[in-house]
Design an enzyme around this catalytic site. Structure first.
Site, mmCIF file in Angstrom:
data_model
loop_
_atom_site.group_PDB
_atom_site.id
_atom_site.type_symbol
_atom_site.label_atom_id
_atom_site.label_comp_id
_atom_site.label_asym_id
_atom_site.label_seq_id
_atom_site.Cartn_x
_atom_site.Cartn_y
_atom_site.Cartn_z
ATOM 1 N N HIS A 313 -46.189 51.483 -68.790
ATOM 2 C CA HIS A 313 -45.783 52.643 -68.079
ATOM 3 C C HIS A 313 -45.717 52.130 -67.079
ATOM 4 C CE1 HIS A 313 -45.285 56.970 -67.246
ATOM 5 N NE2 HIS A 313 -45.244 56.967 -68.070
ATOM 6 N N ASP A 371 -47.736 57.717 -76.390
ATOM 7 C CA ASP A 371 -46.638 58.030 -78.119
ATOM 8 C C ASP A 371 -47.668 57.192 -78.579
ATOM 9 O OD1 ASP A 371 -43.980 57.544 -75.165
ATOM 10 O OD2 ASP A 371 -44.272 58.765 -77.079
HETATM 11 C C1 SDX Z 1 -42.805 57.414 -72.159
HETATM 12 O O1 SDX Z 1 -41.971 57.713 -67.800
HETATM 13 C C2 SDX Z 1 -43.000 58.474 -68.104
HETATM 14 O O2 SDX Z 1 -43.459 59.032 -67.283
HETATM 15 C C3 SDX Z 1 -42.321 58.150 -69.609
HETATM 16 C C4 SDX Z 1 -43.398 59.350 -70.750
HETATM 17 C C5 SDX Z 1 -43.274 61.121 -70.221
HETATM 18 O O3 SDX Z 1 -43.930 61.369 -70.627
HETATM 19 O O4 SDX Z 1 -41.943 60.970 -70.343
HETATM 20 O O5 SDX Z 1 -45.212 58.535 -69.818
HETATM 21 C C6 SDX Z 1 -42.882 59.511 -72.129
HETATM 22 O O6 SDX Z 1 -41.923 56.996 -71.928
HETATM 23 C C7 SDX Z 1 -44.075 56.442 -71.992
HETATM 24 C C8 SDX Z 1 -43.414 54.974 -72.616
HETATM 25 C C9 SDX Z 1 -43.145 55.275 -74.365
HETATM 26 N N1 SDX Z 1 -42.536 53.061 -74.188
HETATM 27 C C10 SDX Z 1 -43.424 52.684 -75.143
HETATM 28 O O7 SDX Z 1 -44.335 53.040 -75.531
HETATM 29 C C11 SDX Z 1 -42.349 51.334 -75.196
HETATM 30 C C12 SDX Z 1 -43.033 50.508 -75.087
HETATM 31 N N2 SDX Z 1 -43.197 50.390 -73.657
HETATM 32 C C13 SDX Z 1 -42.501 49.001 -72.701
HETATM 33 O O8 SDX Z 1 -41.138 49.296 -72.952
HETATM 34 C C14 SDX Z 1 -42.596 49.637 -71.056
HETATM 35 O O9 SDX Z 1 -44.509 49.706 -70.653
HETATM 36 C C15 SDX Z 1 -42.727 50.424 -70.465
HETATM 37 C C16 SDX Z 1 -40.532 50.855 -70.382
HETATM 38 C C17 SDX Z 1 -42.971 51.622 -70.922
HETATM 39 C C18 SDX Z 1 -42.626 51.029 -68.575
HETATM 40 O O10 SDX Z 1 -41.583 49.669 -68.401
HETATM 41 P P1 SDX Z 1 -41.771 49.082 -66.848
HETATM 42 O O11 SDX Z 1 -42.191 49.971 -66.282
HETATM 43 O O12 SDX Z 1 -40.329 48.941 -66.519
HETATM 44 O O13 SDX Z 1 -42.320 47.463 -66.892
HETATM 45 P P2 SDX Z 1 -41.828 46.420 -67.033
HETATM 46 O O14 SDX Z 1 -41.099 46.010 -67.927
HETATM 47 O O15 SDX Z 1 -41.332 45.762 -65.889
HETATM 48 O O16 SDX Z 1 -43.220 45.546 -67.096
HETATM 49 C C19 SDX Z 1 -44.755 44.925 -66.392
HETATM 50 C C20 SDX Z 1 -45.210 43.946 -67.591
HETATM 51 C C21 SDX Z 1 -43.346 43.327 -67.833
HETATM 52 O O17 SDX Z 1 -43.856 41.849 -68.349
HETATM 53 P P3 SDX Z 1 -43.828 40.468 -66.908
HETATM 54 O O18 SDX Z 1 -42.431 40.292 -66.702
HETATM 55 O O19 SDX Z 1 -44.525 41.063 -65.866
HETATM 56 O O20 SDX Z 1 -44.182 39.423 -67.409
HETATM 57 O O21 SDX Z 1 -45.475 44.189 -68.567
HETATM 58 C C22 SDX Z 1 -44.971 43.440 -69.915
HETATM 59 C C23 SDX Z 1 -43.692 43.236 -69.898
HETATM 60 O O22 SDX Z 1 -42.680 42.837 -70.067
HETATM 61 N N3 SDX Z 1 -45.071 44.659 -70.670
HETATM 62 C C24 SDX Z 1 -45.101 45.232 -72.273
HETATM 63 C C25 SDX Z 1 -45.222 46.127 -72.652
HETATM 64 N N4 SDX Z 1 -44.869 47.222 -71.503
HETATM 65 C C26 SDX Z 1 -44.571 46.225 -70.793
HETATM 66 N N5 SDX Z 1 -45.528 44.105 -72.980
HETATM 67 C C27 SDX Z 1 -45.788 44.071 -73.962
HETATM 68 N N6 SDX Z 1 -45.963 45.012 -74.609
HETATM 69 C C28 SDX Z 1 -45.785 46.161 -73.996
HETATM 70 N N7 SDX Z 1 -45.401 48.308 -74.386
#
Ligand code: SDX
Length: 436
Positions: A313, A371
């Protein structure tokens, strides 16, 4: 917002004039640096794609402490609201800032109940879609189409129009979502019944048929109501920011909410519950719990592009409090339905356990989000996977409206118009075709 005694001073190593920037404090949470005069005084923009360090507004509605894993609606912890209130009370709180008195609650419920029907013409929009159309495609269309029916409430600057549009949207979303579902299964639409609760009415419109009386299961009714509460609002997330930016042009509330529906559909946002359940299904097909390690290796291999859906998140760097409550709701529903041994729920709990112990996830502070469990409980209730995000949109409509109305009600609000860092071609002349 309260001016801070502290000032930020911006200086440049090339000796350009420095600039003092005021700071403001909120009730709680990070202070903000006011950069509204930055471009005017320095000719420079800030640069923050994805808005990781940008506050787009000041708000009184929802507060998230990502480090503590805390979520407050108008100051009330989500854990207390989920236990002591129902969804319509939560709607009242988000819209008006206070929990309703018994009289206010009864009046609000009455107003919502008496707006649950949609214009009979709406059903003809559905006929234009394929039966296998994704429900979010249908819902985006239906919500936008509402602006064609309620010409008496499209002036977003008129507080009375905003009020009746809020009631209509909250009241009609369950009806529209249920219609989108019935259309895909080829069953007749079920009209709302005014003697049912908001969630009970939705369950009946979803699962009743004209052939027999439908009995609402109170455990499922309460579980669904809690799912709605958990999804009602969440600060300036992608879809809420979309609604604010869309509404800032002065467009009507229905069009702005339709933009929010469209944004929520994305798998990184509200579409994650559908993607998460599909992911659990894929792991189950691979061999279930025995294959979790193999799957996790794919996730940790960036080149695979595989993410653990339902994890991570932008704000929560601790456990999403909604995920905890959703897991409890999962237990309740699965026990009520005799599905305690649901393989997907067991797989999800195993996946969570492994992820929370794995250095890759610990280092990145990746925890289950709202989720992760919501799909399992919705599937157990009988809601088809493609409809999960539509349920999320149904519940989030009140948050979108509350945030939109807060913006429009702010005398300082302007149309949102971000700038850019231009890295494309500088001015050049067009060559005639013969010379290209
Ligand atoms: C919702 O914003 C809100 O409030 C949203 C929400 C709401 O109520 O409105 O809470 C609802 O959208 C919840 C989130 C649902 N999405 C998912 O579950 C999809 C999977 N999650 C990821 O796509 C991700 O965690 C995000 C999009 C939710 C957040 O992405 P960020 O903040 O841009 O974080 P990031 O991509 O910079 O991640 C940091 C690191 C990265 O690795 P490094 O580059 O540091 O090596 O963590 C990794 C990412 O690759 N990472 C994941 C991951 N999420 C982040 N790796 C594997 N699986 C994941 N799910």
């Amino acid at each position: 917002m309260t001016p801070s005694d502290v000032k930020a001073t911006l200086s440049f190593s090339d000796g350009s004039p420095s600039m003092d920037l005021p700071l403001y404090k909120g009730t709680v949470g990070p202070d903000v640096i006011d950069i509204r005069k930055l471009y005017g005084q320095t000719g420079k923009f800030t640069y923050d794609p994805g808005f990781l360090s940008t506050a787009s507004c000041n708000s009184t509605i929802t507060y998230i402490d990502g480090d503590k894993g805390e979520l407050l609606y108008r100051g009330y912890p989500i854990e207390q609201l989920a236990v002591n209130c129902d969804y319509l009370e939560t709607c009242y709180l988000l819209l008006y800032g206070e929990l309703p008195t018994p009289t206010q609650k009864a009046d609000f419920e009455d107003r919502v109940t008496n707006h649950t029907m949609v214009n009979e013409q709406m059903q003809f929009f559905l006929r234009g879609f394929r039966r296998d159309a994704h429900p979010m495609a249908v819902l985006t269309g239906l919500v936008g189409a509402m602006s064609a029916f309620y010409h008496d409430s499209t002036d977003i600057n008129n507080p009375e129009h905003r009020e009746i549009a809020a009631i209509r949207l909250i009241a009609k979303m369950p009806t529209l979502v249920a219609m989108a579902y019935k259309y895909t299964v080829g069953q007749p639409y079920i009209y709302p019944k005014n003697d049912l609760s908001y969630s009970g009415n939705f369950l009946r419109m979803m699962f009743a048929t004209p052939c027999e009386e439908y009995k609402v299961n109170p455990v499922i009714e309460r579980a669904l109501d809690r799912i709605f509460i958990l999804h009602a609002d969440h600060e300036q997330n992608a879809s809420t920011s979309t609604v604010r930016l869309c509404g800032s042009s002065g467009t009507n509330p229905f069009a702005a909410i339709a933009a929010g529906v469209a944004c929520l559909w994305g798998p990184s946002h509200g579409g994650a519950n559908e993607a998460c359940l599909n992911m659990l299904g894929d792991i189950q097909k691979m061999g279930g719990v025995a294959k979790v390690g193999e799957f996790m290796n794919q996730v940790k291999d960036k080149s695979s592009g595989v993410k653990l859906m339902g994890f991570g998140h932008r704000v929560y760097k601790n456990y999403d409090p909604r995920a905890k409550l959703m897991r409890e709701t999962c237990h309740e529903v699965l026990n009520e339905l005799g599905l305690q041994n649901d393989p997907l729920f067991k797989l999800a709990m195993e996946l969570e356990k492994i992820a929370l112990e794995d250095e890759y996830f610990v280092a990145r502070k990746l925890y289950p989000n709202v989720d992760f469990y919501s799909g399992i409980v919705q599937r157990a209730i009988g809601i088809p996977v493609p409809l999960f995000t539509a349920i999320f949109a149904l519940a989030r409509t009140v948050g979108w409206i509350a945030q939109l109305n807060e913006m429009i009600g702010d005398p300082e609000y302007k149309i949102g118009r971000p700038r850019q860092l231009f890295v494309g071609a500088a001015a050049r002349d067009v060559k005639p075709l013969s010379q290209r």
